[in-house]
Design an enzyme around this catalytic site. Structure first.
Site, PDB file in Angstrom:
ATOM      1  N   ASP A  80       0.842  -1.206   0.000  1.00 21.47           N
ATOM      2  CA  ASP A  80       0.000   0.000   0.000  1.00 21.47           C
ATOM      3  C   ASP A  80       0.874   1.251   0.000  1.00 21.47           C
ATOM      4  O   ASP A  80       2.022   1.210   0.444  1.00 21.47           O
ATOM      5  CB  ASP A  80      -0.935   0.040   1.221  1.00 21.47           C
ATOM      6  N   LYS A 161     -11.641  -4.920  -6.609  1.00 20.29           N
ATOM      7  CA  LYS A 161     -12.816  -4.056  -6.440  1.00 20.29           C
ATOM      8  C   LYS A 161     -13.044  -3.256  -7.721  1.00 20.29           C
ATOM      9  O   LYS A 161     -12.101  -2.756  -8.317  1.00 20.29           O
ATOM     10  CB  LYS A 161     -12.563  -3.084  -5.291  1.00 20.29           C
TER      11      LYS A 161
HETATM   12  N1  SAM Z   1      -8.473  -3.859   1.773  1.00 22.97           N
HETATM   13  C1  SAM Z   1      -8.097  -2.850   2.749  1.00 22.97           C
HETATM   14  C2  SAM Z   1      -8.478  -3.373   4.100  1.00 22.97           C
HETATM   15  O1  SAM Z   1      -9.235  -4.336   4.156  1.00 22.97           O
HETATM   16  O2  SAM Z   1      -8.005  -2.836   5.109  1.00 22.97           O
HETATM   17  C3  SAM Z   1      -8.744  -1.511   2.461  1.00 22.97           C
HETATM   18  C4  SAM Z   1      -8.168  -0.850   1.226  1.00 22.97           C
HETATM   19  S1  SAM Z   1      -8.627   0.831   1.090  1.00 22.97           S
HETATM   20  C5  SAM Z   1     -10.312   0.731   0.642  1.00 22.97           C
HETATM   21  C6  SAM Z   1      -7.887   1.336  -0.410  1.00 22.97           C
HETATM   22  C7  SAM Z   1      -6.376   1.487  -0.330  1.00 22.97           C
HETATM   23  O3  SAM Z   1      -5.866   1.663  -1.664  1.00 22.97           O
HETATM   24  C8  SAM Z   1      -5.887   2.713   0.453  1.00 22.97           C
HETATM   25  O4  SAM Z   1      -5.220   2.293   1.613  1.00 22.97           O
HETATM   26  C9  SAM Z   1      -4.927   3.420  -0.519  1.00 22.97           C
HETATM   27  O5  SAM Z   1      -3.754   3.906   0.100  1.00 22.97           O
HETATM   28  C10 SAM Z   1      -4.597   2.289  -1.492  1.00 22.97           C
HETATM   29  N2  SAM Z   1      -4.064   2.740  -2.781  1.00 22.97           N
HETATM   30  C11 SAM Z   1      -4.632   3.602  -3.658  1.00 22.97           C
HETATM   31  N3  SAM Z   1      -3.812   3.779  -4.717  1.00 22.97           N
HETATM   32  C12 SAM Z   1      -2.716   2.994  -4.516  1.00 22.97           C
HETATM   33  C13 SAM Z   1      -1.518   2.747  -5.271  1.00 22.97           C
HETATM   34  N4  SAM Z   1      -1.304   3.341  -6.429  1.00 22.97           N
HETATM   35  N5  SAM Z   1      -0.603   1.879  -4.765  1.00 22.97           N
HETATM   36  C14 SAM Z   1      -0.821   1.285  -3.564  1.00 22.97           C
HETATM   37  N6  SAM Z   1      -1.935   1.478  -2.811  1.00 22.97           N
HETATM   38  C15 SAM Z   1      -2.867   2.324  -3.279  1.00 22.97           C
END
Ligand code: SAM
EC number: 2.1.1.205
Length: 303
Positions: A80, A161
């Site tokens: 992440d 997702k």
């Molecule tokens: N599945 C996780 C959980 O159960 O705790 C929740 C994920 S949260 C909805 C979405 C995540 O996508 C965020 O933490 C955000 O930092 C990450 N994210 C968005 N763009 C990203 C990227 N380019 N590389 C890595 N992570 C990314």
């Protein structure tokens, strides 16, 4: 809305805290797995966009607690942009999934072995500009898919997702080119009022001439070059252009009708129940600075 009213309004929110999960999203992965059993016999898994880590917690429990065989060969890698507090049996990497170096880091951790399962719950920060948000989300899915094609073993499973927007049938067509079965699944814990769903892609089967690539500047059309899937381009001659028949993915609701409805308010929470604290407070949320300014009274506009 206070903590306790949220506990009553959304039982998954409360249940997550009761069961030690960092986020209610844990139940989405659990309900998807209940339906598809994709975590029954996996050894190496990758959790993309994993913070705060509830999916990684589910993976850790499923791989290391529910099935204690071959623990030494099992590996979970979580990636992440945000830092994540450690989770038992999970190697966390703070990195951007769209960057090629991230792929190399994951591959190093797998020591040349392929993954059995890759999931991505990625969501970019929304701007409120609908078209831009939809575009950025699609780019994130494409990056997750590109990374997956480099990491996944044949027969492996990819779960991501999605938000069911205008061009979603195009994505289904593209995925059907790489996987035996593509299902659009909506767990009961995902709010019915949200366009959020999950694509469950079973049985990775890339064509023999497929060259996995990770390049954030590559368009979807270029990525799927040679599969005759894509939009009309400026170079296409109109008379000869014939739109591909687009795929309609199976749609499955999972989680069972006896599970909680995430949009309902439940009144049978005992009146004396106390609001539970979060399992893991966010490490470095994007709104942290705004909260600091608010506390200092610097967020209000001068009159
Ligand atoms: N599945 C996780 C959980 O159960 O705790 C929740 C994920 S949260 C909805 C979405 C995540 O996508 C965020 O933490 C955000 O930092 C990450 N994210 C968005 N763009 C990203 C990227 N380019 N590389 C890595 N992570 C990314």
């Amino acid at each position: 809305m206070g903590k306790s009213s949220k506990d009553k309004r959304d039982l998954y929110y409360r249940k997550a805290k009761e069961e030690g999960y960092r986020a209610r999203s844990a139940f989405k992965l659990l309900q998807l797995d209940e339906q598809f059993h994709f975590l029954d016999n996996v050894t190496r898994v990758v959790d993309l966009c994993a913070a705060p880590g509830s999916w990684s917690q589910v993976l850790s429990r499923r791989l290391f607690e529910d099935n204690v065989d071959n623990k030494a060969s099992k590996r979970i890698v979580a990636v992440d942009l945000q830092p994540m507090f450690p989770i038992d049996n999970v190697t966390t990497i703070q990195a951007d999934i769209t960057h090629p170096k991230t792929l190399n880091k994951i591959m190093d951790l797998f020591e040349g072995e392929k993954a059995d399962f890759v999931c991505s719950d990625g969501a970019p920060d929304v701007t409120g500009l609908h078209d831009l948000d939809e575009y950025v989300q699609q780019q994130l899915i494409l990056s997750a898919l590109q990374l997956t094609t480099c990491l996944l073993r044949k027969g492996g499973v990819f779960v991501a997702k999605i938000f069911r927007g205008r061009d979603i049938d195009m994505l289904y067509s593209q995925l059907s080119f790489l996987f035996e079965r593509v299902v659009c699944a909506k767990p009961r814990s995902s709010r019915g009022t949200s366009l959020e769903s999950f694509i469950v892609c079973l049985g990775y089967r890339p064509p023999s001439n497929w060259k996995p690539r990770l390049d954030v500047n590559m368009s979807v059309e270029d990525f799927f070059q040679g599969c005759d899937i894509g939009r009309l381009t400026l170079n296409d001659e109109l008379p000869s252009y014939c739109e591909e028949p687009r795929s309609i993915a199976e749609f499955i609701s999972c989680g069972g009708l006896d599970s909680f409805d995430s949009d309902a308010t439940y009144h049978d929470v005992p009146a004396n129940s106390t609001a539970l604290d979060p399992v893991q407070p966010p490490t470095n949320p994007p709104y942290k600075r705004a909260l600091e300014l608010k506390r200092q009274g610097k967020l209000t506009r001068a009159v």
